[in-house]
Design a protein around this motif. Structure first.
Motif, PDB file in Angstrom:
ATOM      1  N   ILE A 244     123.120  71.239  22.422  1.00 31.67           N
ATOM      2  CA  ILE A 244     123.485  71.215  24.106  1.00 31.67           C
ATOM      3  C   ILE A 244     123.240  70.856  24.884  1.00 31.67           C
ATOM      4  CG2 ILE A 244     122.899  73.534  25.382  1.00 31.67           C
ATOM      5  CD1 ILE A 244     121.904  75.230  22.964  1.00 31.67           C
ATOM      6  N   LEU A 245     124.390  70.832  25.884  1.00 33.85           N
ATOM      7  CA  LEU A 245     124.196  69.402  27.295  1.00 33.85           C
ATOM      8  C   LEU A 245     124.421  70.739  27.995  1.00 33.85           C
ATOM      9  CD1 LEU A 245     124.210  66.921  28.652  1.00 33.85           C
ATOM     10  CD2 LEU A 245     126.494  66.814  28.953  1.00 33.85           C
ATOM     11  N   THR A 246     123.243  70.156  28.779  1.00 32.55           N
ATOM     12  CA  THR A 246     123.442  71.704  30.235  1.00 32.55           C
ATOM     13  C   THR A 246     123.819  70.980  31.740  1.00 32.55           C
ATOM     14  OG1 THR A 246     121.848  72.911  28.674  1.00 32.55           O
ATOM     15  CG2 THR A 246     122.267  73.441  31.350  1.00 32.55           C
ATOM     16  N   ASN A 247     124.274  71.176  32.539  1.00 33.16           N
ATOM     17  CA  ASN A 247     124.941  71.328  33.834  1.00 33.16           C
ATOM     18  C   ASN A 247     123.660  71.356  34.761  1.00 33.16           C
ATOM     19  OD1 ASN A 247     125.085  70.211  36.930  1.00 33.16           O
ATOM     20  ND2 ASN A 247     126.848  69.331  35.865  1.00 33.16           N
ATOM     21  N   LEU A 248     121.978  71.265  34.799  1.00 38.68           N
ATOM     22  CA  LEU A 248     120.950  71.754  36.043  1.00 38.68           C
ATOM     23  C   LEU A 248     121.174  71.790  37.209  1.00 38.68           C
ATOM     24  CD1 LEU A 248     117.637  69.276  34.862  1.00 38.68           C
ATOM     25  CD2 LEU A 248     118.659  72.114  33.491  1.00 38.68           C
ATOM     26  N   THR A 249     122.450  71.747  37.998  1.00 33.00           N
ATOM     27  CA  THR A 249     123.031  71.158  38.665  1.00 33.00           C
ATOM     28  C   THR A 249     123.882  72.504  39.332  1.00 33.00           C
ATOM     29  OG1 THR A 249     122.733  69.707  39.742  1.00 33.00           O
ATOM     30  CG2 THR A 249     123.802  70.257  41.053  1.00 33.00           C
ATOM     31  N   SER A 250     124.778  72.630  38.248  1.00 37.69           N
ATOM     32  CA  SER A 250     125.382  73.783  37.903  1.00 37.69           C
ATOM     33  C   SER A 250     125.967  74.579  37.395  1.00 37.69           C
ATOM     34  CB  SER A 250     127.337  72.777  37.802  1.00 37.69           C
ATOM     35  OG  SER A 250     127.763  72.915  36.410  1.00 37.69           O
ATOM     36  N   GLY A 251     125.103  74.250  36.532  1.00 39.63           N
ATOM     37  CA  GLY A 251     125.116  75.474  35.031  1.00 39.63           C
ATOM     38  C   GLY A 251     126.036  75.715  33.972  1.00 39.63           C
ATOM     39  N   ASP A 252     126.858  74.743  34.338  1.00 38.14           N
ATOM     40  CA  ASP A 252     127.732  74.707  32.490  1.00 38.14           C
ATOM     41  C   ASP A 252     127.016  74.188  31.813  1.00 38.14           C
ATOM     42  OD1 ASP A 252     129.739  75.690  34.738  1.00 38.14           O
ATOM     43  OD2 ASP A 252     130.218  73.476  35.540  1.00 38.14           O
ATOM     44  N   LYS A 253     128.049  74.432  30.660  1.00 38.15           N
ATOM     45  CA  LYS A 253     127.155  73.744  29.495  1.00 38.15           C
ATOM     46  C   LYS A 253     128.319  72.946  28.672  1.00 38.15           C
ATOM     47  CE  LYS A 253     123.036  76.635  28.543  1.00 38.15           C
ATOM     48  NZ  LYS A 253     122.120  77.446  28.829  1.00 38.15           N
ATOM     49  N   VAL A 254     127.634  72.593  27.649  1.00 38.72           N
ATOM     50  CA  VAL A 254     128.580  71.618  26.373  1.00 38.72           C
ATOM     51  C   VAL A 254     127.564  71.892  25.070  1.00 38.72           C
ATOM     52  CG1 VAL A 254     129.928  70.299  25.163  1.00 38.72           C
ATOM     53  CG2 VAL A 254     129.760  69.935  27.812  1.00 38.72           C
ATOM     54  N   VAL A 255     128.436  72.915  24.262  1.00 39.73           N
ATOM     55  CA  VAL A 255     127.442  73.664  22.749  1.00 39.73           C
ATOM     56  C   VAL A 255     128.510  72.472  21.744  1.00 39.73           C
ATOM     57  CG1 VAL A 255     127.131  75.227  21.677  1.00 39.73           C
ATOM     58  CG2 VAL A 255     126.916  75.870  24.061  1.00 39.73           C
ATOM     59  N   LEU A 256     128.375  71.765  21.301  1.00 41.91           N
ATOM     60  CA  LEU A 256     128.481  71.787  20.300  1.00 41.91           C
ATOM     61  C   LEU A 256     128.075  71.777  18.847  1.00 41.91           C
ATOM     62  CD1 LEU A 256     129.265  68.089  21.971  1.00 41.91           C
ATOM     63  CD2 LEU A 256     130.828  69.531  21.315  1.00 41.91           C
ATOM     64  N   TYR A 257     128.622  71.674  17.338  1.00 38.70           N
ATOM     65  CA  TYR A 257     128.114  71.972  16.299  1.00 38.70           C
ATOM     66  C   TYR A 257     128.660  70.433  15.483  1.00 38.70           C
ATOM     67  CZ  TYR A 257     127.874  77.151  17.776  1.00 38.70           C
ATOM     68  OH  TYR A 257     127.679  77.779  18.473  1.00 38.70           O
ATOM     69  N   PHE A 258     127.558  70.347  14.664  1.00 37.18           N
ATOM     70  CA  PHE A 258     127.918  68.965  14.173  1.00 37.18           C
ATOM     71  C   PHE A 258     127.802  69.342  12.617  1.00 37.18           C
ATOM     72  CE2 PHE A 258     126.462  66.833  17.901  1.00 37.18           C
ATOM     73  CZ  PHE A 258     126.444  65.748  17.773  1.00 37.18           C
ATOM     74  N   GLN A 259     128.768  69.477  11.638  1.00 36.15           N
ATOM     75  CA  GLN A 259     128.817  70.081  10.672  1.00 36.15           C
ATOM     76  C   GLN A 259     127.941  69.504   9.619  1.00 36.15           C
ATOM     77  OE1 GLN A 259     130.470  72.696   9.839  1.00 36.15           O
ATOM     78  NE2 GLN A 259     132.484  73.217  11.065  1.00 36.15           N
ATOM     79  N   PRO A 260     127.243  70.312   9.113  1.00 33.54           N
ATOM     80  CA  PRO A 260     126.569  69.260   7.563  1.00 33.54           C
ATOM     81  C   PRO A 260     127.394  69.101   6.319  1.00 33.54           C
ATOM     82  CG  PRO A 260     126.552  71.987   6.955  1.00 33.54           C
ATOM     83  CD  PRO A 260     127.119  72.045   8.464  1.00 33.54           C
ATOM     84  N   CYS A 261     127.126  68.047   5.472  1.00 39.32           N
ATOM     85  CA  CYS A 261     128.267  67.598   4.686  1.00 39.32           C
ATOM     86  C   CYS A 261     128.317  68.668   3.734  1.00 39.32           C
ATOM     87  CB  CYS A 261     127.550  66.616   3.971  1.00 39.32           C
ATOM     88  SG  CYS A 261     128.358  65.492   2.695  1.00 39.32           S
ATOM     89  N   GLY A 262     129.427  68.851   3.162  1.00 33.90           N
ATOM     90  CA  GLY A 262     129.738  69.664   1.862  1.00 33.90           C
ATOM     91  C   GLY A 262     129.929  69.161   0.756  1.00 33.90           C
ATOM     92  N   TRP A 263     129.906  69.761  -0.821  1.00 28.72           N
ATOM     93  CA  TRP A 263     130.474  69.329  -2.113  1.00 28.72           C
ATOM     94  C   TRP A 263     131.932  68.641  -1.355  1.00 28.72           C
ATOM     95  CZ3 TRP A 263     130.788  74.705  -3.907  1.00 28.72           C
ATOM     96  CH2 TRP A 263     129.792  75.149  -4.167  1.00 28.72           C
ATOM     97  N   PHE A 264     131.424  66.871  -1.504  1.00 28.44           N
ATOM     98  CA  PHE A 264     132.545  65.595  -2.188  1.00 28.44           C
ATOM     99  C   PHE A 264     132.978  65.186  -0.900  1.00 28.44           C
ATOM    100  CE2 PHE A 264     133.327  67.941  -5.635  1.00 28.44           C
ATOM    101  CZ  PHE A 264     132.859  66.871  -7.016  1.00 28.44           C
ATOM    102  N   GLY A 265     131.425  65.762   0.200  1.00 25.74           N
ATOM    103  CA  GLY A 265     132.568  64.816   1.651  1.00 25.74           C
ATOM    104  C   GLY A 265     132.762  65.872   2.579  1.00 25.74           C
ATOM    105  N   ALA A 266     132.333  66.922   2.042  1.00 24.28           N
ATOM    106  CA  ALA A 266     133.620  67.879   3.501  1.00 24.28           C
ATOM    107  C   ALA A 266     132.837  68.384   4.320  1.00 24.28           C
ATOM    108  CB  ALA A 266     133.935  69.284   2.489  1.00 24.28           C
ATOM    109  N   GLY A 267     133.581  67.929   5.538  1.00 26.39           N
ATOM    110  CA  GLY A 267     132.618  68.486   7.113  1.00 26.39           C
ATOM    111  C   GLY A 267     131.847  67.519   7.230  1.00 26.39           C
ATOM    112  N   ARG A 268     131.857  66.217   6.771  1.00 29.33           N
ATOM    113  CA  ARG A 268     131.008  65.065   7.172  1.00 29.33           C
ATOM    114  C   ARG A 268     131.054  64.505   8.427  1.00 29.33           C
ATOM    115  NH1 ARG A 268     129.035  60.529   2.964  1.00 29.33           N
ATOM    116  NH2 ARG A 268     127.157  59.521   4.435  1.00 29.33           N
ATOM    117  N   TYR A 269     130.325  64.553   9.007  1.00 25.74           N
ATOM    118  CA  TYR A 269     130.784  64.254  10.302  1.00 25.74           C
ATOM    119  C   TYR A 269     131.320  64.831  11.633  1.00 25.74           C
ATOM    120  CZ  TYR A 269     130.067  59.816   7.736  1.00 25.74           C
ATOM    121  OH  TYR A 269     129.408  58.827   6.510  1.00 25.74           O
ATOM    122  N   GLU A 270     132.090  65.685  11.113  1.00 25.60           N
ATOM    123  CA  GLU A 270     132.741  66.583  11.855  1.00 25.60           C
ATOM    124  C   GLU A 270     131.796  67.049  12.981  1.00 25.60           C
ATOM    125  OE1 GLU A 270     134.788  69.155  10.011  1.00 25.60           O
ATOM    126  OE2 GLU A 270     135.907  67.591   9.059  1.00 25.60           O
TER     127      GLU A 270
END
Length: 454
Positions: A244-270
């Motif tokens: 979570i990245l928060t702009n403390l001045t304006s209140g805007d935010k970025v919420v990003l989900y880092f996917q866990p690695c699944g079977w055979f690398g599915a979702g890795r790094y996403e």
């Protein structure tokens, strides 16, 4: 805020995939006598690959077996400063040097500082913070800094960077960076949980970034990370969770989900998520891989891409050297070199550590003995400090009265005292053509000088 997007839209599977983390590839290697319950994970395979994967990795069998016996008693514990590890799993860089790797893509902060669109500004800043995660593909362990050790960096994008190890128990570092476009400050501390053949790492730190033109201030809450196959198998790192990245001045935010690695690398790094305005309405979607690149696209109130827009790349990993022994980027090599060192380099600088230098030259035996020698000196200095009734005082940072709450515990805050800027300004009249022989400077972070004479 983010829950409103979990029932549909581009990233509807994010929450369920994160909740299932831990069940995809773990397998106890029960066929190995004496290692019942040991979990080994092949990120490119399935559960049937665990026993084969357990025989891989950079540890020799005799070292692996002896360390497993020693480490087994620490399962469930925070081992941040409890265990001495062999240099064969180290890289020739310290933790406070590694903190400077975030500066590689500082051009993103120039774009953010000059940007008129407040939501695109969030895209640039979030991408800058994501760029540091590429370094997690490099699974060698950095050296722990000695108390009072420093790292300075200049000659990169007009940035001046200073970091210092401000506490030994618990291990804590502080850093300050500044350019014409931004000011960056961090107090860094981690908690760990040792799980046998893996390690959970929780970032109990605080980051502040200020863009100079408008004085906009950002706060970062990074995700935890998990180091898999510490002793058995090929070591690799996963980053499952939320940033979570928060702009403390304006209140805007970025919420990003880092996917866990699944079977055979599915979702890795996403990585997937949104830029939200202060009213918690999605404005821009972001997607990519922390190992490769990030892209963005304007979206509607449901998080769907706006018609007539397209996905545009905002950050991409720079070309890296081929077959590099430690998987260093060109910038990591630059950090380790004296090309980024200022004139009159502080004798406490990480580059001057004899164990780091010996490992860089491939001499593991010398690196191990030098590492042990530094650790003995650090223990000796602690005894002297306690006998004198002294407290360690950092040179370039000060312990403030502020206690910052984090998701994983409260944090004592260190603030930059401005003395380094004044120190460098006083040296600015040095002849720029003057040759400096760094090899003649002995590493010296010590508070009491010649410890052998004490």
């Amino acid at each position: 805020m983010a829950e409103k997007k979990q029932n549909g839209g581009l990233f509807s599977s994010i929450a369920s995939s994160i909740s299932n983390f831990g069940s995809a590839m773990h397998k106890s290697v029960n066929g190995m006598i004496g290692y019942e319950g040991l979990e080994v994970i092949n990120p490119e395979g399935g559960t049937e690959d665990a026993e084969v994967e357990a025989q891989r990795g950079r540890w020799k069998q005799e070292d692996r077996d002896s360390y497993w016996k020693m480490m087994h008693k620490y399962i469930g514990s925070d081992i941040t400063s409890m265990v001495t590890l062999p240099v064969l799993i180290f890289e020739p860089m310290t933790m406070i040097q590694k903190m400077a790797e975030l500066m590689e893509y500082s051009d993103l902060l120039e774009l953010a500082d000059e940007c008129e669109d407040p939501h695109m500004r969030m895209v640039y800043v979030a991408s800058w913070f994501i760029s540091i995660y590429y370094g997690l593909k490099r699974t060698w362990k950095p050296f722990n800094p000695i108390l009072g050790e420093t790292y300075e960096m200049v000659n990169h994008g007009g940035i001046t960077f200073i970091a210092e190890q401000v506490s030994h128990h618990p291990p804590m570092s502080a850093a300050h960076a500044e350019s014409d476009h931004f000011v960056y400050d961090i107090t860094s501390k981690v908690k760990t949980k040792f799980l046998g053949n893996s390690l959970d790492i929780y970032p109990v730190g605080r980051t502040r970034l200020t863009l100079k033109r408008d004085g906009v201030v950002f706060d970062l809450a990074p995700p935890p990370s998990k180091v898999n196959n510490l002793i058995f198998g090929r070591t690799w790192v996963d980053v499952p969770g939320e940033m979570i990245l928060t702009n403390l001045t304006s209140g805007d935010k970025v919420v990003l989900y880092f996917q866990p690695c699944g079977w055979f690398g599915a979702g890795r790094y996403e990585v997937d998520g949104y830029v939200y305005n202060a009213a918690e309405e999605p404005k821009i979607l972001m997607t990519g891989k922390w190992s490769e690149s990030m892209s963005y696209q304007p979206c509607d109130s449901e998080g769907e891409p706006l018609p007539g827009t397209e996905l545009k790349e905002v950050w991409k990993v720079a070309d890296v050297p081929e077959n590099d022994k430690f998987q260093y980027t060109h910038f990591a090599h630059k950090i380790n070199s004296f090309a980024t060192a200022p004139k009159k380099l502080l004798a406490s600088d990480s580059r001057l550590r004899p164990d780091r230098y010996a490992l860089e030259k491939g001499d593991l035996s010398k690196a191990g003995s030098e590492k042990s020698s530094l650790e003995e000196k650090q223990r000796a200095e602690k005894k002297i400090r306690e006998a004198k009734g002294h407290q360690f005082t950092p040179k370039w940072f000060e312990l403030s009265n502020e206690i910052a709450p984090t998701a994983w515990g409260d944090l004592e805050m260190y603030s930059y005292n401005g003395k380094y800027t004044a120190y460098r300004a006083a040296l600015s009249d040095l002849d720029p053509a003057e040759e400096v022989n760094f090899s003649s400077t002995e590493f010296n972070p010590w508070q009491y000088g010649d410890l052998a004479a004490q």
